[in-house]
Design an enzyme around this catalytic site. Structure first.
Site, short mmCIF file in Angstrom:
data_model
loop_
_atom_site.label_atom_id
_atom_site.label_comp_id
_atom_site.label_asym_id
_atom_site.label_seq_id
_atom_site.Cartn_x
_atom_site.Cartn_y
_atom_site.Cartn_z
N LYS A 22 13.66 35.78 124.52
CA LYS A 22 13.79 34.65 123.59
C LYS A 22 15.16 33.96 123.76
O LYS A 22 15.24 32.75 123.88
CB LYS A 22 13.63 35.13 122.12
CG LYS A 22 12.31 35.84 121.85
CD LYS A 22 12.17 36.25 120.40
CE LYS A 22 13.15 37.32 119.94
NZ LYS A 22 13.00 38.63 120.59
N ARG A 72 10.66 36.37 111.01
CA ARG A 72 10.27 37.69 111.51
C ARG A 72 9.36 38.42 110.54
O ARG A 72 8.96 39.54 110.81
CB ARG A 72 11.54 38.52 111.68
CG ARG A 72 11.93 38.77 113.10
CD ARG A 72 13.25 39.45 113.05
NE ARG A 72 13.53 40.23 114.18
CZ ARG A 72 14.36 39.86 115.15
NH1 ARG A 72 14.92 38.67 115.13
NH2 ARG A 72 14.61 40.67 116.13
N ARG A 76 20.99 45.32 129.39
CA ARG A 76 21.56 44.02 128.98
C ARG A 76 23.06 44.18 128.73
O ARG A 76 23.51 45.18 128.19
CB ARG A 76 20.88 43.54 127.70
CG ARG A 76 21.61 42.34 127.08
CD ARG A 76 20.85 41.65 126.01
NE ARG A 76 20.34 42.55 125.00
CZ ARG A 76 19.39 42.21 124.13
NH1 ARG A 76 18.88 41.02 124.16
NH2 ARG A 76 18.98 43.08 123.23
N ARG A 122 25.45 45.86 123.26
CA ARG A 122 25.20 45.83 121.80
C ARG A 122 24.95 47.24 121.27
O ARG A 122 24.33 48.06 121.95
CB ARG A 122 23.96 44.95 121.52
CG ARG A 122 24.28 43.49 121.42
CD ARG A 122 23.07 42.58 121.43
NE ARG A 122 21.97 42.97 120.57
CZ ARG A 122 20.87 42.25 120.42
NH1 ARG A 122 20.72 41.09 121.06
NH2 ARG A 122 19.89 42.65 119.63
N ARG A 170 13.16 49.44 117.02
CA ARG A 170 13.01 47.97 116.95
C ARG A 170 11.59 47.56 117.35
O ARG A 170 11.02 46.64 116.77
CB ARG A 170 14.05 47.29 117.84
CG ARG A 170 15.44 47.33 117.22
CD ARG A 170 16.53 47.05 118.23
NE ARG A 170 16.49 45.73 118.79
CZ ARG A 170 17.20 45.35 119.86
NH1 ARG A 170 18.01 46.23 120.46
NH2 ARG A 170 17.13 44.13 120.32
P1 AP5 Z 1 17.02 38.38 125.92
O1 AP5 Z 1 16.82 36.96 126.30
O2 AP5 Z 1 18.36 38.79 125.38
O3 AP5 Z 1 15.83 38.85 124.97
P2 AP5 Z 1 15.58 38.60 123.41
O4 AP5 Z 1 14.10 38.43 123.24
O5 AP5 Z 1 16.46 37.50 122.92
O6 AP5 Z 1 16.01 40.02 122.89
P3 AP5 Z 1 16.81 40.51 121.60
O7 AP5 Z 1 16.98 42.00 121.80
O8 AP5 Z 1 18.06 39.72 121.38
O9 AP5 Z 1 15.80 40.24 120.51
P4 AP5 Z 1 15.73 40.88 119.14
O10 AP5 Z 1 14.71 40.03 118.53
O11 AP5 Z 1 15.48 42.34 119.08
O12 AP5 Z 1 17.25 40.82 118.63
P5 AP5 Z 1 18.01 39.85 117.64
O13 AP5 Z 1 19.33 39.64 118.19
O14 AP5 Z 1 17.17 38.67 117.28
O15 AP5 Z 1 16.69 39.28 127.21
C1 AP5 Z 1 16.83 40.68 127.18
C2 AP5 Z 1 17.36 41.19 128.53
O16 AP5 Z 1 16.39 40.95 129.54
C3 AP5 Z 1 18.64 40.49 129.02
O17 AP5 Z 1 19.41 41.42 129.70
C4 AP5 Z 1 18.11 39.40 129.97
O18 AP5 Z 1 19.07 39.05 130.97
C5 AP5 Z 1 16.89 40.09 130.55
N1 AP5 Z 1 15.79 39.19 130.89
C6 AP5 Z 1 15.37 38.09 130.20
N2 AP5 Z 1 14.30 37.55 130.80
C7 AP5 Z 1 14.02 38.33 131.87
C8 AP5 Z 1 13.03 38.29 132.88
N3 AP5 Z 1 12.10 37.33 132.91
N4 AP5 Z 1 13.04 39.27 133.83
C9 AP5 Z 1 13.98 40.25 133.81
N5 AP5 Z 1 14.95 40.33 132.90
C10 AP5 Z 1 14.97 39.38 131.93
O19 AP5 Z 1 18.08 40.76 116.31
C11 AP5 Z 1 18.89 41.91 116.25
C12 AP5 Z 1 18.74 42.57 114.89
O20 AP5 Z 1 19.18 41.65 113.85
C13 AP5 Z 1 17.29 42.94 114.48
O21 AP5 Z 1 16.91 44.20 114.99
C14 AP5 Z 1 17.40 42.91 112.94
O22 AP5 Z 1 18.01 44.09 112.46
C15 AP5 Z 1 18.34 41.74 112.68
N6 AP5 Z 1 17.63 40.47 112.50
C16 AP5 Z 1 17.69 39.38 113.33
N7 AP5 Z 1 16.91 38.39 112.87
C17 AP5 Z 1 16.34 38.85 111.71
C18 AP5 Z 1 15.41 38.29 110.79
N8 AP5 Z 1 14.90 37.05 110.96
N9 AP5 Z 1 15.03 39.06 109.75
C19 AP5 Z 1 15.53 40.31 109.55
N10 AP5 Z 1 16.40 40.91 110.40
C20 AP5 Z 1 16.80 40.18 111.48
#
Ligand code: AP5
Length: 208
Positions: free
Chosen positions: A15, A88, A122, A155, A166
């Site tokens: 994402k 979410r 990552r 992270r 997660r």
């Molecule tokens: P990346 O692009 O970073 O993936 P992502 O989907 O953004 O992953 P996140 O782990 O950031 O998502 P998340 O939803 O768990 O975390 P968030 O920060 O929102 O890619 C991942 C890796 O793969 C990278 O190394 C990249 O280079 C690689 N990659 C990408 N595409 C690729 C491909 N095609 N091929 C190979 N490699 C690839 O949330 C964190 C925490 O915050 C949550 O757990 C929760 O506690 C809290 N939180 C956030 N939002 C909310 C909400 N709305 N409500 C409640 N709690 C929330």
């Protein structure tokens, strides 16, 4: 071209990576709740202190805190917006619907084994939030952000044990949004396996 895009998909599905590319090419503003929460944790704000325990456990931060955080941002947003990691839960989706119309919800579909490999390898930038992967998208210089020169870090929630939590949380709380946006005829599911550029071509096609 669609103006309000929700990026759905499990942790590590790409994402943030795809959202960043759309911002660079088309001038979208990306609102990432994960980035906002990590900033709050870093600055030890009240929100950050409350959120940290949930984030470290791989659980969701409570809806009232997230909706409070996003209300102001959504009200200020005009023009092209990407919502990364929000909504979410169904409650968050209803709060969003009260403030803006979603044009498309892009659901990046990736299998769990691949997600675990992506997340544990990552590396992230603490200053500009750029993300790298040690194998698929490494920085030019080891451990240093290409964009701003800051030292990269792993992270706290990117360990294998937390990733499993997660993924469980995603299935339980966030997957119902796939049906929610399908019923509203806004859902487009994209196979998220392939190179970053291959996925980006599919994403661009979907938002035309
Ligand atoms: P990346 O692009 O970073 O993936 P992502 O989907 O953004 O992953 P996140 O782990 O950031 O998502 P998340 O939803 O768990 O975390 P968030 O920060 O929102 O890619 C991942 C890796 O793969 C990278 O190394 C990249 O280079 C690689 N990659 C990408 N595409 C690729 C491909 N095609 N091929 C190979 N490699 C690839 O949330 C964190 C925490 O915050 C949550 O757990 C929760 O506690 C809290 N939180 C956030 N939002 C909310 C909400 N709305 N409500 C409640 N709690 C929330």
């Amino acid at each position: 071209m669609k103006s309000t895009i929700v990026l759905l998909g499990p942790p590590g599905s790409g994402k943030g990576t795809q959202g960043e590319k759309l911002c660079s090419e088309f001038g979208y503003v990306k609102l990432s709740t994960g980035d906002m929460l990590r900033e709050a944790v870093k600055n030890q704000t009240e929100l950050g202190k409350k959120a940290k325990t949930y984030m470290d456990a791989g659980a969701l931060v409570p809806n009232d805190l997230i909706i409070g955080l996003m209300k102001e941002k959504m009200a200020a947003a005009n023009g092209k917006v990407i919502l990364d990691g929000f909504p979410r839960t169904l409650e968050q989706a209803d709060a969003l619907a009260e403030q803006m119309d979603v044009d498309i919800a892009l659901n990046l579909d990736v299998a769990d084994e691949e997600l675990i490999k992506r997340i544990t390898m990552r590396r992230s930038c603490p200053s500009c939030n750029a993300v790298y992967h040690l194998v698929h998208n490494p920085p030019k210089k080891d451990g240093v952000c290409d964009k701003c020169g800051s030292e990269l870090y792993q992270r706290d929630d990117d360990t294998e044990a937390t990733v499993l939590n997660r993924l469980r949380t995603y299935r339980e709380k966030t997957m119902p949004l796939v049906g929610y946006y399908y019923a509203k005829k806004k859902l487009v599911t994209i196979d998220g396996v392939g190179s970053i550029d291959e996925i980006y071509e599919k994403v661009k096609k979907a938002i035309q």
